[in-house]
Write a protein that holds these residues in place. Structure first.
Motif, mmCIF file in Angstrom:
data_model
loop_
_atom_site.group_PDB
_atom_site.id
_atom_site.type_symbol
_atom_site.label_atom_id
_atom_site.label_comp_id
_atom_site.label_asym_id
_atom_site.label_seq_id
_atom_site.Cartn_x
_atom_site.Cartn_y
_atom_site.Cartn_z
ATOM 1 N N ALA A 57 126.066 -5.982 19.832
ATOM 2 C CA ALA A 57 125.281 -5.309 19.017
ATOM 3 C C ALA A 57 125.872 -4.496 17.838
ATOM 4 C CB ALA A 57 124.633 -4.106 19.547
ATOM 5 N N VAL A 58 125.166 -3.947 16.940
ATOM 6 C CA VAL A 58 126.144 -3.090 15.986
ATOM 7 C C VAL A 58 125.928 -1.548 16.672
ATOM 8 C CG1 VAL A 58 126.191 -1.992 13.696
ATOM 9 C CG2 VAL A 58 125.685 -4.456 14.040
ATOM 10 N N TYR A 59 127.049 -1.043 16.824
ATOM 11 C CA TYR A 59 126.847 0.248 17.470
ATOM 12 C C TYR A 59 127.076 1.301 16.382
ATOM 13 C CZ TYR A 59 127.322 -1.819 22.133
ATOM 14 O OH TYR A 59 126.920 -2.287 23.260
ATOM 15 N N TYR A 60 126.198 2.483 16.337
ATOM 16 C CA TYR A 60 126.076 3.480 15.476
ATOM 17 C C TYR A 60 126.456 4.677 16.221
ATOM 18 C CZ TYR A 60 123.412 -0.041 12.677
ATOM 19 O OH TYR A 60 123.142 -0.938 11.824
ATOM 20 N N CYS A 61 127.214 5.748 15.503
ATOM 21 C CA CYS A 61 127.272 6.931 15.869
ATOM 22 C C CYS A 61 126.497 7.868 14.949
ATOM 23 C CB CYS A 61 128.728 7.429 15.947
ATOM 24 S SG CYS A 61 129.732 7.535 14.269
ATOM 25 N N ALA A 62 125.964 8.924 15.532
ATOM 26 C CA ALA A 62 125.028 9.529 14.890
ATOM 27 C C ALA A 62 125.398 11.117 15.182
ATOM 28 C CB ALA A 62 123.582 9.337 15.103
ATOM 29 N N ALA A 63 124.884 11.939 14.236
ATOM 30 C CA ALA A 63 125.012 13.663 14.707
ATOM 31 C C ALA A 63 123.583 14.166 14.588
ATOM 32 C CB ALA A 63 126.208 14.233 13.480
ATOM 33 N N VAL A 80 130.024 -5.178 17.702
ATOM 34 C CA VAL A 80 130.621 -5.369 18.607
ATOM 35 C C VAL A 80 130.347 -6.699 19.224
ATOM 36 C CG1 VAL A 80 131.187 -4.876 21.400
ATOM 37 C CG2 VAL A 80 131.314 -3.038 19.561
ATOM 38 N N THR A 81 131.050 -7.756 19.412
ATOM 39 C CA THR A 81 130.485 -9.068 20.038
ATOM 40 C C THR A 81 131.174 -9.483 21.335
ATOM 41 O OG1 THR A 81 130.321 -9.808 17.835
ATOM 42 C CG2 THR A 81 130.371 -11.456 19.533
ATOM 43 N N VAL A 82 130.569 -9.627 22.361
ATOM 44 C CA VAL A 82 130.927 -9.832 23.646
ATOM 45 C C VAL A 82 130.885 -11.347 24.035
ATOM 46 C CG1 VAL A 82 130.765 -9.249 26.365
ATOM 47 C CG2 VAL A 82 130.316 -7.701 24.459
ATOM 48 N N ARG A 100 122.496 1.529 19.380
ATOM 49 C CA ARG A 100 122.965 0.250 19.001
ATOM 50 C C ARG A 100 122.011 -0.661 18.704
ATOM 51 N NH1 ARG A 100 124.688 -2.337 24.951
ATOM 52 N NH2 ARG A 100 122.353 -2.954 25.659
ATOM 53 N N GLN A 101 122.119 -1.741 17.966
ATOM 54 C CA GLN A 101 121.028 -2.654 17.604
ATOM 55 C C GLN A 101 121.498 -4.001 17.689
ATOM 56 O OE1 GLN A 101 119.829 -1.646 13.541
ATOM 57 N NE2 GLN A 101 117.695 -2.844 13.900
ATOM 58 N N GLY A 143 136.184 -5.445 17.763
ATOM 59 C CA GLY A 143 134.927 -5.931 17.445
ATOM 60 C C GLY A 143 134.693 -7.318 18.435
ATOM 61 N N LEU A 144 135.765 -7.815 19.048
ATOM 62 C CA LEU A 144 135.539 -9.033 19.709
ATOM 63 C C LEU A 144 136.109 -8.736 21.072
ATOM 64 C CD1 LEU A 144 134.223 -11.957 20.023
ATOM 65 C CD2 LEU A 144 136.567 -12.914 19.282
ATOM 66 N N VAL A 145 135.099 -8.777 22.208
ATOM 67 C CA VAL A 145 135.686 -8.644 23.552
ATOM 68 C C VAL A 145 135.242 -9.740 24.613
ATOM 69 C CG1 VAL A 145 136.235 -6.143 23.262
ATOM 70 C CG2 VAL A 145 133.915 -7.076 23.938
ATOM 71 N N GLN A 146 135.697 -9.920 25.477
ATOM 72 C CA GLN A 146 135.355 -10.933 26.397
ATOM 73 C C GLN A 146 134.581 -9.984 27.890
ATOM 74 O OE1 GLN A 146 138.663 -12.948 28.413
ATOM 75 N NE2 GLN A 146 138.509 -14.489 26.881
ATOM 76 N N ALA A 147 133.552 -10.963 27.941
ATOM 77 C CA ALA A 147 132.786 -10.466 29.142
ATOM 78 C C ALA A 147 133.260 -9.925 30.195
ATOM 79 C CB ALA A 147 131.546 -11.335 29.455
ATOM 80 N N GLY A 148 132.955 -8.618 30.940
ATOM 81 C CA GLY A 148 133.789 -8.413 31.901
ATOM 82 C C GLY A 148 134.611 -7.210 31.768
ATOM 83 N N GLY A 149 134.992 -7.244 30.512
ATOM 84 C CA GLY A 149 136.226 -6.246 29.852
ATOM 85 C C GLY A 149 135.488 -4.814 29.528
#
Length: 128
Positions: A91-97, A124-126, A37-38, A9-15
């Motif tokens: 953003a909030v990432y969504y998968c869809a079919a 996901v928060t960067v 994503r939204q 959920g939480l990642v650093q910029a550049g990663g």
């Protein structure tokens, strides 16, 4: 088909980050899969899609290069790899079919018309 996305959920910029989405309920390979994503206060946008067999992919123009979609039909799972993350990827990432893309239209159909089945999304928060 039911979809459940997950990932760090939480990642650093550049990663980098890899999100997973597990599908259940129907034959997974019958479905094209996509990611959207939204961001906060923004509309949901198309990231990219992959065909049921995994043989073809299509990405929104602004997402080409840093985003990679793949799938493992044996595991009923689709992945989204994102590299060189920036805070703008938060953003909030969504998968869809989807199943409706005409053969002569291709996966771009889902960018224009969306997909039929949606998961709940994963945040996901960067951080900078």
């Amino acid at each position: 088909v039911q979809l459940q996305a997950s990932g760090r959920g939480l990642v650093q910029a550049g990663g980098s980050l890899r999100l997973s989405c597990v599908a259940s309920g129907r034959t997974f390979s019958n479905y094209d899969m996509g990611w959207f994503r939204q961001g906060a206060g923004k509309s949901r946008v198309f990231v990219g899609a992959i065909s049921g067999s995994g043989s073809s992919t299509y990405y929104a123009e602004s997402k080409r290069g840093r985003f990679t979609i793949s799938r493992d039909n044996a595991k009923n799972t689709v992945y989204l790899q994102v590299n060189s993350l920036t805070p703008e990827d938060t953003a909030v990432y969504y998968c869809a079919a989807g199943t409706r893309a005409p053969e002569n239209y291709g996966l771009r159909y889902y960018e224009d018309y969306g997909m039929e089945y949606w998961g709940k999304g994963t945040q996901v928060t960067v951080s900078s």
